[in-house]
Structure formats: structure tokens, C-alpha cells
Design an enzyme around this catalytic site. Structure first.
Site, PDB file in Angstrom:
ATOM      1  CD  GLU A 350      -2.661   1.359   2.583  1.00 55.58           C
ATOM      2  OE1 GLU A 350      -2.244   0.564   3.745  1.00 55.58           O
ATOM      3  OE2 GLU A 350      -3.507   1.976   2.735  1.00 55.58           O
ATOM      4  CG  HIS A 374      -4.504  -1.372   0.462  1.00 53.68           C
ATOM      5  ND1 HIS A 374      -5.418  -0.679   0.040  1.00 53.68           N
ATOM      6  CD2 HIS A 374      -4.678  -1.456   1.788  1.00 53.68           C
ATOM      7  CE1 HIS A 374      -6.093   0.055   1.037  1.00 53.68           C
ATOM      8  NE2 HIS A 374      -5.599  -0.473   2.058  1.00 53.68           N
TER       9      HIS A 374
END
Ligand SMILES: *[C@@H]1O[C@H](CO)[C@@H](O)[C@H](O)[C@H]1NC(C)=O
Ligand SMILES: *[C@@H]1O[C@H](CO)[C@@H](O)[C@H](O)[C@H]1NC(C)=O
Ligand SMILES: *[C@@H]1O[C@H](CO)[C@@H](O)[C@H](O)[C@H]1NC(C)=O
Ligand SMILES: CC(=O)N[C@H]1CO[C@H](CO)[C@@H](O)[C@@H]1O
Ligand SMILES: [Zn+2]
Length: 513
Positions: A350, A374
Site C-alpha cells: 500500500e 491493497h
């Protein structure tokens, strides 16, 4: 401003036909062999896209025709420079217009399956928290001036921790304008402003302030119960039938928490039999010591034995760029043979960096993570992408969160756009919807459909994303079978509702081409 995307289906259909005609006529001059090769290549790519394997029935085609006329109209007006394309702009600036669009309303009505990436601490709407939880009896508060990002912050506690704390009821009673005071409480908790965050780090600083604020409600089991229950209600109202959320492993009595959760889920299911349930992934903090993480792992393993239906694994979170990498914890995450101690669901990649915190993706794969949270940096890592595609390792993509946390500005540039092209195992969820006033799922589904998807990706993509959210969940195979059946009933109803509401029987017949 995005005027003009509320159009009649008839205009939209004409428009789609016109676009098809333009596309067909533009290749008319090519040598036939080149045209054949080109078509073959385009067809091959199209067949790889997420959702391309699905076939829509006649009723779904009607909804698709309308949905695509709305989408194509918005694309056409913005490519002609008449409007700004909402997914290309920041959520703070587009939310009001998105909320007011027919396309968004249809996505809201749609049964979207489950949410596989939500944090308990950032899900239930802040309006409700202010209007309900801050009105609880015996709530104390203390205001802090000037954090790094926020001008002020209110902290809450259900027992007076000291003399600088005031009873909320007394503070409120002393206000001349209570609505304004409540609005101020809301503003100081939210991650919202006229300007986007300048950087991921700035957003995270603000996030930490929010956590300190909301913590006052999550450390008390009664307000936490009300908050979680309302979160389930909001998710269900937004078309979700199943939830997996991350719960802090630090500070949570896991046994007490799961018993509480079992109670509210049971009550909620009694009234909404097609709600499938909530499963929990405990999350530790990346700034912890390996000893703390080791302790977390032991506790989660124990909770999984006690509550195998609810507790599904462990994750480590927090601003990846600045805290310990996964590599730092490997020793306490595996046993003596080097085998993972638990099913993991790691947040990884992320970040916008390459060759930095995104290296967490390699460790997540090596630790046999069940899914990747993510995976914003996944496409920068060919070996990770290969594992994602082949094993498969589903990637939980959270477009609005990524935009608000300043990883990407224009959602057409979101790296998961490529994963949708490759047909990678992607699910879409909302991560922290309450802090920036997003719905539990709809704004992210909209972002995926309008921003991450191609111009041609249609209802099949949205349907595939709903299917993926159940298929890649931590449910058992038996639970999944029931889940698909419950979702399919809702899906068929949705199709009929949209046809009736927008009069699609007369507008969206199959075009006579
Ligand atoms: C908050 O909402 C719950 C139900 O959602 C209700 O039972 C409770 O009385 C409310 N509390 C306050 C202080 O409004
Ligand atoms: C865990 O919780 C304790 C309070 O119980 C707190 O002092 C500590 O900072 C927390 N640790 C992390 C890593 O958040
Ligand atoms: C991951 O799974 C593979 C295949 O089952 C296994 O050989 C390997 O030991 C596992 N790694 C860990 C860290 O558990
Ligand atoms: C699609 C939609 O909800 N359109 C609404 C946008 O806002 C205007 C003014 O508030 C309404 O009149 C539209 O119906
Ligand atoms: Zn997250």
C-alpha cells in the site's frame, strides 16, 4: 460540475448505436488481413478481462444496456471536454455529484456480495457516531488543540480519566448552538476537507488522530456493540450480505469480543435471513515488537480454536512506508519448520514506492498469505503478480481509500486497472469508508466500474466482482454455496427492480443491428 449525465435511456441507446457505428466505420479502410489480425488481438484481450467469462441473460442485458448508456454518455461528454470525468478527480470534489447520479443509484441498489476489506474502527458512519454515541450517558470528553494535521481533536471516554475531562452532556448543555457543536465534533473526527491530502504521510497523521478519537467508543463493550451493529445495518442497506472485518488485536479481549459479535449477528440474521454473517481477521500493529506480534499470534490461534466459524486469521497494518516491514517479523510468524503459524491476510504494497515498503509483497507471498490487502504495488513485481494469478491470491483493492490517502490522483491510473485487464483475482472494498463519508461499498464499486474498468467493461464486471467477493471470502465451501444462493435471489430481484424503475422494457430492447 458534471451536468448532464442524467439522460433518458432512449438518448443513451441512440448514443451507443452511434458509437458502435463510428467504431465499425473507422476500420473500413484497412487491408482485410490486418483487420483480421487486429480483431483477433482485441478479442483475445477482451476475453481475458475480469467478467468477460460471464454471459448475461435477456433481463440482465436490459439493465446492461441502460447502465452502459449512462457510462458511455459520461465518457463521451468528458472526452469532448464538456465535463470533468468524476473518477479522474478527487473524491472530496466529486462525491456530491456522484451521489446525485443515476448510475450511482443503480450501483447502490445492486447486491454487491460481501466486503472483504473493512476495518472495524473505520466503518460505521460518523454522523451516527455523533448523533448516537456522543449522546450516551456518562460520556466524558477532552479537547486537544493542534495536532500535526488537525487543528483540534476531541477524545472520548466512558469513565472520567481525570480532571481535564468534562461530561459531554454538560459541555453540550453549555452550547448556544448544539447543531453547530455536533457538526464540529463530526468535522474534527472526519478525514475530509476542501483540499486533498498533500501526501500519504500527511493523511496517515490525520488518520492516527481519528483512531485516538474513535477509540473512546471501541474500548467500551456497550458502545462498541452499538457501533458494530449499526455498521452491519449500514453495510446491509448498501447491498452487502457478508462482511469480513479487521479488528485490533492489541486491546481487544478476543473471547469477549467474539461473543458480543455472535450476539449481534444472530439478532440481525433473525430479522434479515439473507444476511450471511461477519468473520474477523485480527490485526496487529507494524510498529509493535516481534514479542508483541508473537503474543498476538498465540492469542489469535487460540481464538480460532474457540471460534472457528468467526475468526479467520491475522494481519499486520499501519503506514507501510514508515513502520517495520513484514521481514522484521518472519521469525515469529512461522514455526521451527518454517511453516506459517496462522492463515494470514496481510496488507502489503500500500505504497507508491518501488523497492521500498512494497517489498512486503514478497514476504506476504512467501508467508502464503490467503489474500493481499491493497496490493497497490502488485503489478511492479512480476513474481508477485505471477503468484496472484496462479495460486490464486486474491487482491483486496480499495480505490477510494487509495485516492484519499494520496496514492493515486486519477483513478484511471490506479494499478488495479491493469489487474482487471489480466483477469486477476480482484475484489473491491472500502477499507475505511466512514472517515471520508463513503458508503460501505457503493462508492468503491462505482470507482471500479467507472475509473479502473475499461470504457467497455459492463455489468458483467460488476457481477463478477460480486461473485469474487463471495468466492474469495474466508467462508467454508458449504457456507459459500448458501451465500451464492442468497446473493442470486437478491441479484434477480435487483435486475427486475431496475427494469421496472427505469422503464427498460420499452427503452432497452436488443438493438436491431
Ligand atoms: C443509539 O442507537 C441504538 C440503536 O441503534 C439505541 O438503542 C440507543 O438508544 C441509541 N442511543 C442514543 C444515546 O441515542
Ligand atoms: C497497545 O495497547 C496499549 C494499551 O493497552 C498501548 O499502550 C500500546 O501503545 C498499544 N500498542 C500498539 C502497537 O498500538
Ligand atoms: C507455503 O505453502 C507451500 C506449499 O504448500 C509450503 O511448501 C510452504 O512451506 C508454505 N510456507 C509457509 C511459510 O508456510
Ligand atoms: C439522479 C438524481 O438524483 N438527480 C438529482 C440531482 O439533484 C437534483 C437537484 O437536487 C435533483 O432534482 C435530481 O433529481
Ligand atoms: Zn486496510
Amino acid at each position: 460540475m458534471f451536468k448532464g449525465y442524467v439522460i433518458s435511456a432512449a438518448v443513451g441507446t441512440t448514443f451507443v448505436v452511434l458509437v458502435l457505428w463510428l467504431v465499425c466505420s473507422s476500420v473500413a479502410g484497412m487491408p482485410s488481413q490486418y483487420a483480421q489480425e487486429r480483431k483477433k488481438m482485441a478479442d483475445k484481450e477482451r476475453s481475458m478481462r475480469l467478467g468477460s467469462q460471464l454471459t448475461l441473460n435477456d433481463r440482465e442485458e436490459m439493465v446492461n444496456c441502460y447502465l452502459m448508456s449512462l457510462k458511455q454518455f459520461m465518457i463521451a461528454t468528458s472526452t469532448a471536454g464538456k465535463t470533468l470525468f468524476p473518477p479522474s478527480q478527487h473524491f472530496f470534489h466529486t462525491k456530491a455529484d456522484i451521489d446525485n447520479s443515476t448510475l450511482f443509484h443503480i450501483i447502490q441498489m445492486m447486491p454487491k456480495g460481501g466486503s472483504l476489506h473493512l476495518h472495524e474502527s473505520c466503518m460505521t458512519s460518523l454522523e451516527w457516531v455523533i448523533k448516537n454515541l456522543t449522546y450516551m450517558d456518562n460520556l466524558y470528553t477532552r479537547m486537544e488543540e493542534s495536532g500535526e494535521v488537525r487543528a483540534r481533536l476531541y477524545l472520548f471516554s466512558q469513565a472520567s480519566p481525570g480532571t481535564e475531562w468534562t461530561l459531554m452532556s454538560e459541555l453540550r448543555a453549555a452550547q448556544t448552538d448544539v447543531d453547530r457543536f455536533d457538526q464540529e465534533l463530526l468535522d474534527t473526527l472526519a478525514m475530509w476537507g476542501t483540499e486533498p491530502y498533500a501526501s500519504n504521510h500527511e493523511a496517515w497523521n490525520d488518520f492516527h488522530a481519528y483512531f485516538r478519537g474513535i477509540d473512546g467508543f471501541l474500548t467500551n463493550m456497550e458502545s462498541r456493540r452499538l457501533y458494530d451493529l449499526h455498521g452491519i445495518e449500514e453495510a446491509y442497506d448498501d447491498g452487502l450480505q457478508y462482511l469480513e472485518w479487521r479488528v485490533s488485536a492489541n486491546n481487544t479481549d478476543m473471547v469477549e469480543y467474539i461473543r458480543m459479535l455472535q450476539g449481534i449477528v444472530k439478532d440481525f440474521k433473525a430479522e434479515h435471513p439473507d444476511f450471511l454473517g461477519v468473520k474477523v481477521i485480527f490485526e496487529g500493529m507494524r510498529e509493535s515488537t516481534p514479542a508483541t506480534v508473537s503474543d498476538n499470534v498465540r492469542k489469535v490461534a487460540n481464538a480460532m480454536k474457540l471460534f472457528p466459524d468467526e475468526v479467520k486469521g491475522y494481519d499486520l497494518t499501519n503506514e507501510e512506508d514508515v513502520v517495520n516491514r513484514l521481514e522484521h517479523f518472519v521469525d515469529v510468524l512461522v514455526d521451527d519448520e518454517g511453516t506459517a503459524l496462522l492463515p494470514y491476510f496481510f496488507h502489503a504494497g500500500e505504497t507508491t514506492w518501488s523497492g521500498g515498503a512494497d517489498m512486503n509483497l514478497l514476504d506476504a507471498v512467501l508467508l502464503n498469505t490467503t489474500r493481499i490487502g491493497h496490493g497497490f504495488a502488485t503489478v511492479k513485481h512480476p513474481e508477485v503478480l505471477k503468484a496472484v494469478m496462479e495460486r490464486p491470491i486474491p487482491v483486496e483493492v480499495n480505490p477510494v481509500s487509495n485516492q484519499v490517502l494520496a496514492l493515486v490522483r486519477d483513478l484511471r491510473d490506479h494499478p488495479a486497472s491493469s489487474m482487471i485487464s489480466y483477469g486477476a483475482p480482484v475484489v473491491i472494498s472500502s477499507d475505511n469508508p466512514n472517515v471520508y463519508f463513503a458508503k460501505m461499498q457503493s462508492h468503491d464499486s462505482y470507482a471500479a466500474f467507472m475509473g479502473l474498468a475499461s470504457q467497455q467493461d459492463d455489468l458483467r464486471l460488476l457481477k463478477q466482482l460480486a461473485i469474487n467477493s463471495l468466492k474469495y471470502s474466508a467462508m467454508t465451501e458449504t457456507e459459500k454455496t448458501d451465500a451464492f444462493a442468497a446473493w442470486q435471489i437478491r441479484w434477480d430481484l435487483f435486475v427486475e427492480e431496475v427494469i421496472a424503475k427505469y422503464n427498460l422494457e420499452s427503452y432497452c430492447q436488443k438493438p436491431n443491428l
